[in-house]
Scaffold this active site. Sequence first.
Site, PDB file in Angstrom:
ATOM      1  N   ARG A  62      12.179 -29.513  33.787  1.00 45.21           N
ATOM      2  CA  ARG A  62      11.613 -28.421  34.584  1.00 45.21           C
ATOM      3  C   ARG A  62      10.098 -28.312  34.395  1.00 45.21           C
ATOM      4  O   ARG A  62       9.491 -29.082  33.650  1.00 45.21           O
ATOM      5  CB  ARG A  62      12.269 -27.096  34.199  1.00 45.21           C
ATOM      6  CG  ARG A  62      13.750 -27.040  34.529  1.00 45.21           C
ATOM      7  CD  ARG A  62      14.322 -25.659  34.241  1.00 45.21           C
ATOM      8  NE  ARG A  62      15.756 -25.610  34.512  1.00 45.21           N
ATOM      9  CZ  ARG A  62      16.493 -24.516  34.396  1.00 45.21           C
ATOM     10  NH1 ARG A  62      15.938 -23.379  34.020  1.00 45.21           N
ATOM     11  NH2 ARG A  62      17.786 -24.554  34.655  1.00 45.21           N
ATOM     12  N   ARG A  73       2.563 -11.547  17.271  1.00 47.81           N
ATOM     13  CA  ARG A  73       1.755 -10.723  16.374  1.00 47.81           C
ATOM     14  C   ARG A  73       2.622 -10.011  15.337  1.00 47.81           C
ATOM     15  O   ARG A  73       2.195  -9.031  14.721  1.00 47.81           O
ATOM     16  CB  ARG A  73       0.929  -9.724  17.172  1.00 47.81           C
ATOM     17  CG  ARG A  73       1.683  -8.600  17.840  1.00 47.81           C
ATOM     18  CD  ARG A  73       0.693  -7.760  18.626  1.00 47.81           C
ATOM     19  NE  ARG A  73       1.255  -6.544  19.153  1.00 47.81           N
ATOM     20  CZ  ARG A  73       0.664  -5.822  20.097  1.00 47.81           C
ATOM     21  NH1 ARG A  73      -0.490  -6.221  20.604  1.00 47.81           N
ATOM     22  NH2 ARG A  73       1.213  -4.711  20.537  1.00 47.81           N
ATOM     23  N   THR A 104      -8.004  -8.104  16.753  1.00 52.60           N
ATOM     24  CA  THR A 104      -7.295  -8.236  18.020  1.00 52.60           C
ATOM     25  C   THR A 104      -6.855  -9.675  18.197  1.00 52.60           C
ATOM     26  O   THR A 104      -7.594 -10.599  17.882  1.00 52.60           O
ATOM     27  CB  THR A 104      -8.152  -7.822  19.238  1.00 52.60           C
ATOM     28  OG1 THR A 104      -7.516  -8.257  20.436  1.00 52.60           O
ATOM     29  CG2 THR A 104      -9.518  -8.427  19.197  1.00 52.60           C
ATOM     30  N   ASP A 141      -6.601 -11.147  20.932  1.00 54.65           N
ATOM     31  CA  ASP A 141      -7.372 -11.747  22.015  1.00 54.65           C
ATOM     32  C   ASP A 141      -8.747 -12.225  21.562  1.00 54.65           C
ATOM     33  O   ASP A 141      -9.450 -12.895  22.325  1.00 54.65           O
ATOM     34  CB  ASP A 141      -7.555 -10.732  23.152  1.00 54.65           C
ATOM     35  CG  ASP A 141      -6.231 -10.247  23.713  1.00 54.65           C
ATOM     36  OD1 ASP A 141      -5.240 -10.990  23.608  1.00 54.65           O
ATOM     37  OD2 ASP A 141      -6.192  -9.126  24.253  1.00 54.65           O
ATOM     38  N   ARG A 160      -6.049  -9.611  28.161  1.00 51.76           N
ATOM     39  CA  ARG A 160      -6.380  -8.728  29.284  1.00 51.76           C
ATOM     40  C   ARG A 160      -7.650  -9.198  29.982  1.00 51.76           C
ATOM     41  O   ARG A 160      -7.647  -9.571  31.148  1.00 51.76           O
ATOM     42  CB  ARG A 160      -6.556  -7.291  28.792  1.00 51.76           C
ATOM     43  CG  ARG A 160      -6.994  -6.314  29.895  1.00 51.76           C
ATOM     44  CD  ARG A 160      -7.107  -4.900  29.368  1.00 51.76           C
ATOM     45  NE  ARG A 160      -5.805  -4.355  29.003  1.00 51.76           N
ATOM     46  CZ  ARG A 160      -4.983  -3.745  29.851  1.00 51.76           C
ATOM     47  NH1 ARG A 160      -5.329  -3.592  31.126  1.00 51.76           N
ATOM     48  NH2 ARG A 160      -3.826  -3.285  29.436  1.00 51.76           N
TER      49      ARG A 160
END
Length: 389
Positions: free
Chosen positions: A196, A309, A159, A161, A205
């Site tokens: 900016r 990914r 994953t 994450d 998540r």
Amino acid sequence: MTKSIGILTGGGDVPGLNIAIKAVVLGALEEGYKVYGIRRGWRGLLHYDFGEPSTHDRYIKELDYEVVRKVDRTGGTFLHTSRTNPQRVKRSKVPDFLVNSIYGKKIDDIGTIDFTDYVLKVLSDIGIDSLISIGGDDTLSFSARLQKEGFSVIGIPKTMDNDVFGTDYCIGFSTAVTRSVKLITDMRTSVGSHERIGVVELFGRNSGETSLISALLAHVDRAVISEVPFDINKLSSFLVEDKRRNPSNYSIMTVSEGATFEGGKIIQTGKEDAFGHRKLGGVGELIASEITRITKNNTMYQKLGYVIRSGPADTTDRLIGMAYGHIALNLVKKNEFGMLTAIKDGKYATVPLSRVISCKKFADVEAYYDKENYLPKVKDFLGHPVFLT
């Protein structure tokens, strides 16, 4: 003794999956095993129809040297993937041939059905003795279920994450961070040219590690992560001051897609998938809009989604993908099932597969994050895990 091995990938794709598969296949063939690739993850087993022979070729592919010879040169998974969860199938997602079958067990009042027994029948009838599943905590949670039911399973964590509990590292994390750092660095030219405030949204998540480590390595001004709700007024003030101090008159921040405003909720869209997740995304755009409203500064928002990914794996994911494949095969050879390949304390290791479902993994806020100033913070690397997990 196991004579045949099935292998599948589930959930989101990441670079390094094909490398792990190739490592398993080449090693298994040398030992005399047959290896079957299960296409489209758990969907391939749920949708395998004994009454329709064509589904065998659609979902099951015998893997040999020629099949895997070149697969490690590209990212993604050549076996394809899905977000199917056979133990929680919504009524609308049940394959036609399984409607009202003897295999489905109703598990709630809204029609969710458990087809674990059918998956076990498919594995048995097509002659797969053991299974190596590659995925995140959702995919691996069903692997743990199969192991509990008595089927021989090995798990490999993947994953972006890096949030599978029980391991310091998941395949795909290094490539995602490497790409994120490059794209954040490249984006500085536009943000600086227009003077900016740049807002870069990244995956994450429950765990903000991708945002945290990318922010640390790209030296952004501020980082917002899933684990710590943020005060938009304070964040805006910090970024304006960061911009003022910068000779190029700009500032830039990262944010995890699962981050929340203080007192707010995670921003989600669409319907739930098979694992109960709705799509995340949009918090970065909302932050950028609020910064403009509060400070009157123009912002530049960029979501780094599937691009980080996509493509081939970096060296770290190549090495670890290959190593995890070898470890998984050795576990099969030793009949040591119900295990997850892992890295612990900087060394390759294995842990019980059941650990995946025992807890959620989060970034270590106390060790690596200044939650008052929204900054990555590593006071001393000495003694910490290699991947800061």
